[in-house]
Design a protein around this motif. Structure first.
Motif, short mmCIF file in Angstrom:
data_model
loop_
_atom_site.label_atom_id
_atom_site.label_comp_id
_atom_site.label_asym_id
_atom_site.label_seq_id
_atom_site.Cartn_x
_atom_site.Cartn_y
_atom_site.Cartn_z
N PRO A 158 6.75 -20.20 57.26
CA PRO A 158 5.28 -20.25 57.15
C PRO A 158 4.75 -21.20 57.75
CG PRO A 158 6.11 -20.66 55.00
CD PRO A 158 7.53 -20.18 55.87
N ASP A 159 3.54 -21.17 58.11
CA ASP A 159 2.86 -22.45 58.50
C ASP A 159 2.06 -23.09 57.52
OD1 ASP A 159 2.99 -22.06 61.79
OD2 ASP A 159 2.29 -20.20 61.07
N LEU A 160 1.90 -22.31 56.45
CA LEU A 160 1.25 -22.83 55.22
C LEU A 160 1.90 -22.26 54.15
CD1 LEU A 160 -2.22 -24.38 54.89
CD2 LEU A 160 -1.60 -22.66 53.38
N VAL A 161 1.87 -22.71 52.93
CA VAL A 161 2.16 -22.10 51.66
C VAL A 161 0.99 -22.34 50.80
CG1 VAL A 161 3.62 -21.96 49.58
CG2 VAL A 161 4.70 -22.26 51.73
N PHE A 162 0.37 -21.24 50.21
CA PHE A 162 -0.45 -21.38 49.11
C PHE A 162 -0.17 -20.92 47.86
CE2 PHE A 162 -4.70 -20.58 47.34
CZ PHE A 162 -5.73 -21.56 48.02
N LEU A 163 -0.70 -21.73 46.64
CA LEU A 163 -0.55 -21.38 45.39
C LEU A 163 -1.53 -20.80 44.79
CD1 LEU A 163 1.91 -24.29 44.22
CD2 LEU A 163 2.45 -22.24 45.72
N ALA A 164 -1.60 -19.71 44.01
CA ALA A 164 -2.74 -19.49 43.32
C ALA A 164 -2.35 -18.67 42.27
CB ALA A 164 -3.33 -18.21 44.12
N GLY A 165 -2.41 -19.35 41.02
CA GLY A 165 -1.84 -18.97 39.64
C GLY A 165 -0.53 -18.59 39.33
N CYS A 166 0.37 -19.80 39.77
CA CYS A 166 1.79 -19.47 39.64
C CYS A 166 2.52 -20.39 38.75
CB CYS A 166 2.61 -19.34 41.07
SG CYS A 166 2.54 -20.74 41.99
N ARG A 167 3.55 -20.75 38.59
CA ARG A 167 4.25 -21.72 38.12
C ARG A 167 4.32 -22.99 38.79
NH1 ARG A 167 7.61 -17.57 37.20
NH2 ARG A 167 8.56 -17.20 35.16
N MET A 168 4.50 -24.09 38.30
CA MET A 168 4.34 -25.51 39.15
C MET A 168 5.73 -25.52 39.69
SD MET A 168 3.43 -28.53 36.18
CE MET A 168 3.99 -29.64 37.50
N ILE A 204 11.06 -18.15 51.83
CA ILE A 204 10.34 -19.21 52.67
C ILE A 204 11.04 -19.59 53.76
CG2 ILE A 204 9.27 -21.45 52.34
CD1 ILE A 204 8.67 -20.88 49.48
N ALA A 205 12.48 -19.87 53.44
CA ALA A 205 13.38 -20.32 54.70
C ALA A 205 13.26 -19.50 55.98
CB ALA A 205 14.61 -20.58 54.19
N ILE A 246 10.25 -27.11 51.13
CA ILE A 246 9.34 -26.49 52.18
C ILE A 246 8.70 -27.52 53.00
CG2 ILE A 246 6.97 -25.29 51.86
CD1 ILE A 246 7.53 -24.58 49.03
N PRO A 247 8.85 -27.30 54.41
CA PRO A 247 8.43 -28.01 55.47
C PRO A 247 7.27 -28.06 55.95
CG PRO A 247 9.44 -26.08 56.39
CD PRO A 247 9.73 -26.11 54.76
N CYS A 248 6.45 -27.04 55.33
CA CYS A 248 5.13 -27.03 55.73
C CYS A 248 4.04 -27.45 54.92
CB CYS A 248 4.49 -25.41 56.14
SG CYS A 248 4.86 -24.32 54.96
N PRO A 249 2.75 -27.79 54.99
CA PRO A 249 1.66 -28.04 53.91
C PRO A 249 1.69 -26.89 52.77
CG PRO A 249 0.66 -28.09 56.07
CD PRO A 249 2.02 -27.52 56.16
N VAL A 250 1.72 -27.59 51.59
CA VAL A 250 1.52 -26.75 50.53
C VAL A 250 0.09 -27.00 49.73
CG1 VAL A 250 2.80 -26.01 48.33
CG2 VAL A 250 3.94 -26.89 50.22
N LEU A 251 -0.56 -25.92 49.61
CA LEU A 251 -1.95 -26.16 48.80
C LEU A 251 -2.09 -25.29 47.78
CD1 LEU A 251 -4.37 -25.80 51.90
CD2 LEU A 251 -3.27 -28.03 50.95
N ASN A 252 -2.93 -25.81 46.68
CA ASN A 252 -2.99 -24.91 45.40
C ASN A 252 -4.23 -24.68 45.01
OD1 ASN A 252 -1.89 -24.04 42.73
ND2 ASN A 252 -2.93 -25.65 41.87
N TYR A 253 -4.80 -23.60 44.50
CA TYR A 253 -5.98 -23.13 44.20
C TYR A 253 -6.09 -23.50 42.38
CZ TYR A 253 -10.17 -20.73 42.70
OH TYR A 253 -11.19 -20.48 41.91
#
Length: 256
Positions: A117-127, A112-113, A136-143
């Motif tokens: 990235p401009d955005l980190v997106f989570l889809a079915g991973c650990r918390m 990540i460093a 993480i300096p950018c927005p982090v979204l989760n599905y």
């Protein structure tokens, strides 16, 4: 020349997750995937027992085991969903996929460093841990396969169907905080549950019906136009139903 946005998707894989990841990859050429390794069953069970106790944990484990016996029946329904929505349940050819130890691993944070990235997106991973989030300096979204906050956690579709709450069957994209699916809501897809769904097919059905929502949420995140909101729904963390609840609901209501 317009800069191509960089998106890092963190996932443990699985059919529904790849449907979501592929939807992003087809819209955003700068998508890269960090694929985390599977968590051991013993670690999973011990963590669950600390939250709900060993009796509930054993009941939930038996549900997961019993539901697997219906995998062949569920596969037929899975094939129907894939065909009806023209889904791809494996990584797209050419999609960059890098294996990491976990979403909270040092190797993941290093990538990540490095990628910035401009955005980190989570889809079915650990918390993500608080330390990981802070790094993480950018927005982090989760599905999330469920309507938050009423169906946080696991098996949101099954709980909505099992309780007859069909108007709250669907998926959510939300900001990530330190809680379990507790971040403010970016957008949601409310779907009509098909009576043929089961505990094993809900997530895929939801993914099929929420791809446009996911792309829209990421577009908002990249453009700086996110308008996250809270919800008036009750906040409840869900787990897999224990075997006694699963069997009773299946036999009485026909909801499996």
């Amino acid at each position: 020349m317009t800069k191509t946005p960089k998106i890092l998707v963190i996932t443990a894989g699985g059919a529904y997750a790849w449907v979501i990841v592929n939807a992003l990859a087809m819209r955003f050429s700068g998508t890269e995937v960090l694929l985390e390794s599977s968590e051991s069953k013993s670690v999973f069970l011990k963590r669950r027992a600390r939250k709900v106790g060993w009796v509930q944990t054993a009941g939930q484990f038996f549900t997961m085991a019993v539901s697997r016996f219906g995998k062949r029946l569920a596969q037929a329904r899975t094939d129907e969903i894939v065909a009806a929505h023209d889904l791809i349940t494996e990584p797209l050819p050419g999609l960059p996929v890098i294996s990491v130890s976990s979403a909270n691993g040092a190797d993941c944070l290093d990538l990540i460093a490095t990628r910035k990235p401009d955005l980190v997106f989570l889809a079915g991973c650990r918390m993500l841990s608080k330390a990981t989030l802070a790094a993480i300096p950018c927005p982090v979204l989760n599905y999330h396969s469920g309507i938050n906050p009423k169906y946080r956690g696991l098996a949101g579709g099954w709980w909505a169907r099992g309780t007859g709450d069909h108007e709250n069957y669907g998926a959510t994209v939300h900001l990530v905080d330190a809680g379990v699916d507790t971040g403010d809501i970016v957008t949601q897809a409310f779907l009509k549950p098909d009576p043929r769904e089961s505990l094993l097919t809900d997530s895929l059905a939801m993914a099929a019906g929420s791809r446009e929502m996911v792309v829209s949420a990421v577009e908002q995140g990249l453009s700086g136009t996110l308008r996250p909101e809270s919800s008036l729904l009750p906040s409840v963390q869900r787990f897999h139903p224990p075997i006694w609840t699963y069997l009773k609901t299946g036999l009485v209501k026909g909801v499996w």
